[in-house]
Design an enzyme around this catalytic site. Structure first.
Site, short mmCIF file in Angstrom:
data_model
loop_
_atom_site.label_atom_id
_atom_site.label_comp_id
_atom_site.label_asym_id
_atom_site.label_seq_id
_atom_site.Cartn_x
_atom_site.Cartn_y
_atom_site.Cartn_z
N ASP A 37 -74.79 11.46 30.11
CA ASP A 37 -73.85 10.49 29.54
C ASP A 37 -72.86 11.26 28.67
OD1 ASP A 37 -72.58 8.24 28.69
OD2 ASP A 37 -74.23 7.49 27.45
N MET A 38 -71.59 11.19 29.00
CA MET A 38 -70.57 11.88 28.20
C MET A 38 -70.51 11.22 26.82
SD MET A 38 -69.59 14.22 30.25
CE MET A 38 -68.17 14.93 29.39
N ASP A 76 -68.48 7.95 33.35
CA ASP A 76 -68.99 9.03 32.49
C ASP A 76 -70.52 9.12 32.49
OD1 ASP A 76 -69.57 6.78 30.91
OD2 ASP A 76 -69.36 7.94 29.07
N GLU A 77 -71.14 8.66 33.56
CA GLU A 77 -72.60 8.71 33.64
C GLU A 77 -73.05 9.12 35.04
OE1 GLU A 77 -75.12 5.35 32.31
OE2 GLU A 77 -73.28 4.71 31.30
MG LIG Z 1 -70.75 7.65 27.49
#
Ligand SMILES: [Mg+2]
Length: 385
Positions: free
Chosen positions: A13-14, A106-107
């Site tokens: 996860d960013m 983003d995952e």
């Molecule tokens: Mg994130």
């Protein structure tokens, strides 16, 4: 005797993704509260960790964020840009496992099963991956490693930002005994209330009631919950193959030719299809309208736009125009729409081409963020058809 390799799922996860991209690109934003979201009436899409200290959260109205943190820098989302950065991240991930599933912009999930067996090896590999993402993008991410998907997702959230959390197989039972049920992905407000009235506070508490009880109480979701309580999540990491189209359709309870009713269905479908496209950062050029009549005959009509779109309004208006062109008087039993021909085709804008309206993109982003947070039924766009 050989033993099967222990399963290891990694969830990436960013960290504060959109805000981190903006801080990376603009040195003046670094170390300051940055809030990504559109206009005064929009909601917060993401905010930097500096903004979170003031209590700002995603899906919060911008007006509230302004009250909590008036000194923040407010930035409009640049989705196409974030999508490019996302692709760079995904490229790195593909060099770490043959099984990569992108879950959102983003995952992602990676399957490490069979690659590594020992806990310390898995951690080292994750740390290398994290460093490589940083090197390729300048951005930090948090990683969770666990035997199954839902635990990996929970783990990645435990030491944000820049955390690497490994939940070893032998530690799972103790972890579930202390895991608040609200942390299980999919347990929303509604289910949370049901669980509260049953005094089910931790994941392991779920097992105080038998499987049949949960099935009766919550149906399929109840069965899944009963599995999660035992650390079971049968969902495999499924490498994503891009669909060639996105579509939605509805069959009516009673056949209809009422233009207002048909328009309303098309709008709801455009909203659904548009949201799915935007979530995947995709745009399509061809809009297709599908109609099935009361005699069960079926036709489709398509229009190809000069530029690719994922805007709800453009999808809706194109489908509606196709509907009106049919001058149909027969009653319909089904209506549907689809978007295809993905990928931005580079071309010059002609005189009559309208570029994507940034206000529409902003509105879509706002509603998407609300739906993400509160569920698909939570927000219906106020609109007079
Ligand atoms: Mg994130």
């Amino acid at each position: 005797m050989t033993t099967a390799p222990l399963p290891w799922i990694l969830h990436l996860d960013m960290d504060a993704f959109y805000a981190s991209v903006e801080q990376r690109d603009e040195p003046r934003y670094r170390g300051r509260p940055v809030i990504i979201g559109g206009g005064d009436r929009g909601v917060v899409a993401t905010c930097s960790y500096e903004a979170r200290k003031f209590g700002v959260r995603s899906a919060m109205p911008i007006s509230e964020a302004r009250r909590l943190c008036p000194q923040a820098i407010y930035v409009m989302p640049r989705m196409a840009h974030y999508q490019e950065v996302s692709q760079t991240v995904m490229q790195v991930l593909h060099s770490y496992s043959p099984l990569v599933e992108q879950a959102s912009i983003d995952e992602a999930y990676l399957d490490f099963t069979g690659l590594e067996l020992v806990e310390s090896d898995v951690r080292a590999r994750a740390q290398r991956l994290q460093a490589e993402v940083k090197e390729a993008t300048g951005l930090s991410c948090s990683l969770g490693l666990a035997p199954v998907k839902f635990l990996a997702k929970i783990a990645s959230d435990m030491h944000k930002p820049a955390g690497v959390t490994v939940l070893a197989h032998h530690a799972v039972p103790a972890f579930l005994a202390r895991l608040p049920v609200g942390k299980i992905p999919g347990v929303g407000k509604q289910t949370g209330l049901v669980l509260e009235t049953l005094s089910v506070h931790y994941a392991a508490d779920i097992l105080r009631y038998p499987r049949e009880f949960w099935e009766r109480k919550l149906g399929k979701a109840g069965l899944a919950l009963y599995e999660r309580a035992q650390g079971i999540d049968p969902r495999p990491v499924t490498p994503y193959t891009e669909p060639k189209s996105e579509s939605a359709e509805n069959t009516f309870d009673a056949d209809t030719s009422d233009p207002a009713v048909l328009a309303r269905w098309l709008f709801a479908q455009a909203e659904r299809v548009g949201a799915r496209l935007r979530k995947g950062g995709r745009k399509g050029r061809t809009i297709t309208l599908k109609m099935k009549f009361s005699d069960f005959t079926q036709i489709t009509r398509s229009r190809t736009l000069p530029t690719a779109t994922n805007t709800t309004r453009v999808i809706y208006e194109t489908a509606l125009a196709l509907l009106h062109e049919q001058k149909n008087t027969q009653r319909l039993r089904l209506i549907g729409l689809g978007v295809s021909q993905f990928g931005e085709v580079p071309r010059q804008l002609g005189f009559f081409d309208t570029p994507e309206d940034p206000r529409e993109a902003k509105l879509d982003a706002t509603l998407d963020a609300l739906r993400e947070k509160f569920g698909p039924a939570a927000i219906v766009r106020g609109r007079i058809l």
